[in-house]
Design a protein around this motif. Structure first.
Motif, PDB file in Angstrom:
ATOM      1  N   THR A 246       0.840  -1.195   0.000  1.00  0.00           N
ATOM      2  CA  THR A 246       0.000   0.000   0.000  1.00  0.00           C
ATOM      3  C   THR A 246       0.877   1.247   0.000  1.00  0.00           C
ATOM      4  O   THR A 246       1.959   1.258   0.571  1.00  0.00           O
ATOM      5  CB  THR A 246      -0.945   0.034   1.224  1.00  0.00           C
ATOM      6  OG1 THR A 246      -0.204  -0.258   2.422  1.00  0.00           O
ATOM      7  CG2 THR A 246      -2.077  -0.978   1.078  1.00  0.00           C
ATOM      8  N   GLY A 247       0.382   2.293  -0.679  1.00  0.00           N
ATOM      9  CA  GLY A 247       1.098   3.556  -0.762  1.00  0.00           C
ATOM     10  C   GLY A 247       0.233   4.680  -0.237  1.00  0.00           C
ATOM     11  O   GLY A 247      -0.991   4.658  -0.380  1.00  0.00           O
ATOM     12  N   GLN A 248       0.844   5.672   0.380  1.00  0.00           N
ATOM     13  CA  GLN A 248       0.104   6.724   1.078  1.00  0.00           C
ATOM     14  C   GLN A 248      -0.548   7.738   0.146  1.00  0.00           C
ATOM     15  O   GLN A 248      -1.667   8.189   0.410  1.00  0.00           O
ATOM     16  CB  GLN A 248       1.058   7.446   2.033  1.00  0.00           C
ATOM     17  CG  GLN A 248       0.417   8.614   2.793  1.00  0.00           C
ATOM     18  CD  GLN A 248       1.383   9.239   3.771  1.00  0.00           C
ATOM     19  OE1 GLN A 248       2.077   8.528   4.500  1.00  0.00           O
ATOM     20  NE2 GLN A 248       1.440  10.568   3.817  1.00  0.00           N
ATOM     21  N   ASN A 249       0.121   8.130  -0.921  1.00  0.00           N
ATOM     22  CA  ASN A 249      -0.316   9.291  -1.705  1.00  0.00           C
ATOM     23  C   ASN A 249       0.278   9.206  -3.111  1.00  0.00           C
ATOM     24  O   ASN A 249       0.983   8.241  -3.423  1.00  0.00           O
ATOM     25  CB  ASN A 249       0.121  10.575  -0.990  1.00  0.00           C
ATOM     26  CG  ASN A 249       1.596  10.517  -0.601  1.00  0.00           C
ATOM     27  OD1 ASN A 249       2.402   9.869  -1.274  1.00  0.00           O
ATOM     28  ND2 ASN A 249       1.965  11.186   0.477  1.00  0.00           N
ATOM     29  N   PRO A 250       0.011  10.186  -3.973  1.00  0.00           N
ATOM     30  CA  PRO A 250       0.554  10.103  -5.332  1.00  0.00           C
ATOM     31  C   PRO A 250       2.064   9.909  -5.395  1.00  0.00           C
ATOM     32  O   PRO A 250       2.555   9.156  -6.246  1.00  0.00           O
ATOM     33  CB  PRO A 250       0.139  11.442  -5.945  1.00  0.00           C
ATOM     34  CG  PRO A 250      -1.123  11.813  -5.239  1.00  0.00           C
ATOM     35  CD  PRO A 250      -0.905  11.355  -3.814  1.00  0.00           C
ATOM     36  N   ALA A 251       2.794  10.567  -4.500  1.00  0.00           N
ATOM     37  CA  ALA A 251       4.248  10.462  -4.509  1.00  0.00           C
ATOM     38  C   ALA A 251       4.736   9.051  -4.186  1.00  0.00           C
ATOM     39  O   ALA A 251       5.897   8.727  -4.423  1.00  0.00           O
ATOM     40  CB  ALA A 251       4.849  11.453  -3.512  1.00  0.00           C
ATOM     41  N   SER A 252       3.838   8.225  -3.658  1.00  0.00           N
ATOM     42  CA  SER A 252       4.191   6.861  -3.253  1.00  0.00           C
ATOM     43  C   SER A 252       3.985   5.843  -4.367  1.00  0.00           C
ATOM     44  O   SER A 252       4.342   4.668  -4.205  1.00  0.00           O
ATOM     45  CB  SER A 252       3.341   6.452  -2.044  1.00  0.00           C
ATOM     46  OG  SER A 252       3.363   7.435  -1.029  1.00  0.00           O
ATOM     47  N   SER A 253       3.404   6.259  -5.481  1.00  0.00           N
ATOM     48  CA  SER A 253       3.010   5.291  -6.509  1.00  0.00           C
ATOM     49  C   SER A 253       4.212   4.588  -7.142  1.00  0.00           C
ATOM     50  O   SER A 253       4.156   3.386  -7.406  1.00  0.00           O
ATOM     51  CB  SER A 253       2.148   5.964  -7.571  1.00  0.00           C
ATOM     52  OG  SER A 253       2.796   7.078  -8.139  1.00  0.00           O
ATOM     53  N   GLU A 254       5.272   5.317  -7.384  1.00  0.00           N
ATOM     54  CA  GLU A 254       6.443   4.689  -7.998  1.00  0.00           C
ATOM     55  C   GLU A 254       7.073   3.667  -7.069  1.00  0.00           C
ATOM     56  O   GLU A 254       7.404   2.544  -7.480  1.00  0.00           O
ATOM     57  CB  GLU A 254       7.481   5.744  -8.390  1.00  0.00           C
ATOM     58  CG  GLU A 254       8.698   5.157  -9.081  1.00  0.00           C
ATOM     59  CD  GLU A 254       9.622   6.207  -9.664  1.00  0.00           C
ATOM     60  OE1 GLU A 254      10.691   5.822 -10.177  1.00  0.00           O
ATOM     61  OE2 GLU A 254       9.272   7.402  -9.630  1.00  0.00           O
TER      62      GLU A 254
END
Length: 226
Positions: free
Chosen positions: A206-214
């Protein structure tokens, strides 16, 4: 290696009269991580066809190398415009499943029976399952075979309450991702607002936010190559 990406079909931001959908960076960055690693990608959405793009994600402040690459990639744009219907998907055809976010999933993917079944089946089979930002909310109704919530006692993250406050949508969204993950027994963690932060617990990413997608996509590739 075959990866399924699941996008929202929901385009209404509550009763505001504004549009929502998926967030461009959260699709484009993982898409190219997968493509550049030789994966075959299938894109699905509840209604099929062109999924709605959150117009805010096209703002100049939210452009990245990946979004710029997508905006000049005619083949990728055609691929996105012809998503298959989620109810036509056979989970056994894929090695991993990834959910980009945007506010749209809070309304449709969270409640969609086919989405819930896909999440439960993918996790149960031990295949990498990734969800970023608001898409982590699609875990809300997913359960383990014993009836407990899938996120119970697992390290998870997703869009924070403070990030939702910052975009002034706390009173508009149907629920807060952070709250739901905690209420369902998830071991919720978060980094600084708008900074990359992911959690990997077994095959759940799981990723927190857009910046975490990569970083979330890279973590998925690492699991696939392990």
């Amino acid at each position: 290696m075959k990866i399924l990406m699941v996008l929202t079909s929901h385009d209404k931001l509550g009763n505001t009269g504004n549009k929502t959908g998926f967030w461009l960076e959260e699709f484009a960055s993982p898409y190219y991580q997968f493509v550049d690693n030789g994966a075959e990608i299938v894109i699905a959405s509840p209604l099929g066809g062109q999924p709605p793009l959150d117009p805010s994600s096209e703002g100049a402040d939210f452009q990245t190398t990946s979004t710029e690459r997508f905006n000049s990639d005619v083949a990728a744009q055609k691929h996105l415009a012809s998503t298959v219907r989620l109810d036509s998907i056979n989970e056994s055809d894929f090695d991993a499943v990834f959910y980009p976010g945007g506010h749209g999933p809070l309304w449709d993917l969270t409640e969609d029976k086919h989405s819930i079944d896909l999440i439960e089946s993918t996790y149960k089979q031990g295949k990498p399952l990734g969800l970023v930002c608001h898409a982590s909310g699609a875990l809300r109704h997913a359960k383990n075979t014993d009836g407990s919530f899938l996120v119970k006692d697992k390290r998870v993250t997703g869009f924070t309450n403070t990030e939702e406050d910052a975009v002034q949508l706390t009173a508009i969204v149907p629920y807060l991702v952070e709250n739901v993950l905690k209420e369902n027994g998830g071991l919720y963690t978060k980094g600084a607002d708008w900074e990359s932060h992911i959690e990997v617990d077994g095959n759940l990413i799981t990723g927190q936010n857009p910046a975490s997608s990569e970083a979330a996509a890279q973590a998925m590739m690492a699991l696939l190559k392990a």
